[in-house]
Design a protein around this motif. Structure first.
Motif: not given
Length: 136
Positions: A15-25, A46-51, A62-73
């Motif tokens: 398979s190939e990656v089409l997209s990756q999404r980060i969610l704050i729900r 307020l209720r905030i949802n971000i994609e 499997d390294n946090i340095n390769e992705v956006v840190n969800y906690g920081s976001l």
């Protein structure tokens, strides 16, 4: 009926990656927002949802340095909402989009914000915006 796996043991489907999404729900905060001074004087829930769409391959190690840190976001979003007074949900949505673009791999944002207590007969009333980074 038993099922048989057509792939040999341990082989992964190609398979190939089409997209990756980060969610704050459903981030729920009490913020100073509103057109009138009276509205801004009392904090509103307020209720905030971000994609977010991100431009990077899946992490190879499997390294946090390769992705956006969800906690920081989440912290950046939370702090922006709590530290600023707004008149319009539209303004807050635009600014939160900009906060998210502060994380370099983010290429698209979708921000939805709802006031939860504005009208007694409505569960939430708000706005949703979508933006794409244009500086690449």
């Amino acid at each position: 009926m038993p099922t048989t796996d057509p792939r040999p043991d341990g082989e992964r489907a190609k398979s190939e990656v089409l997209s990756q999404r980060i969610l704050i729900r459903d981030l729920t905060l009490s913020c100073s927002i509103g057109v009138s001074e009276e509205e801004r004087a009392r904090r509103q829930r307020l209720r905030i949802n971000i994609e977010l769409t991100v431009d990077y391959p899946p992490p190879s190690r499997d390294n946090i340095n390769e992705v956006v840190n969800y906690g920081s976001l989440a912290k950046a979003v939370r702090n922006h909402c709590l530290d600023t007074t707004f008149r319009l949900l539209e303004t807050l949505a635009e600014e939160l989009s900009e906060v998210c673009f502060g994380f370099d791999p983010v290429s698209e944002t979708r921000v939805r914000i709802e006031k939860l207590d504005r009208y007694a007969d409505i569960g939430g009333i708000g706005v949703e915006i979508a933006r794409r980074r244009s500086d690449r």
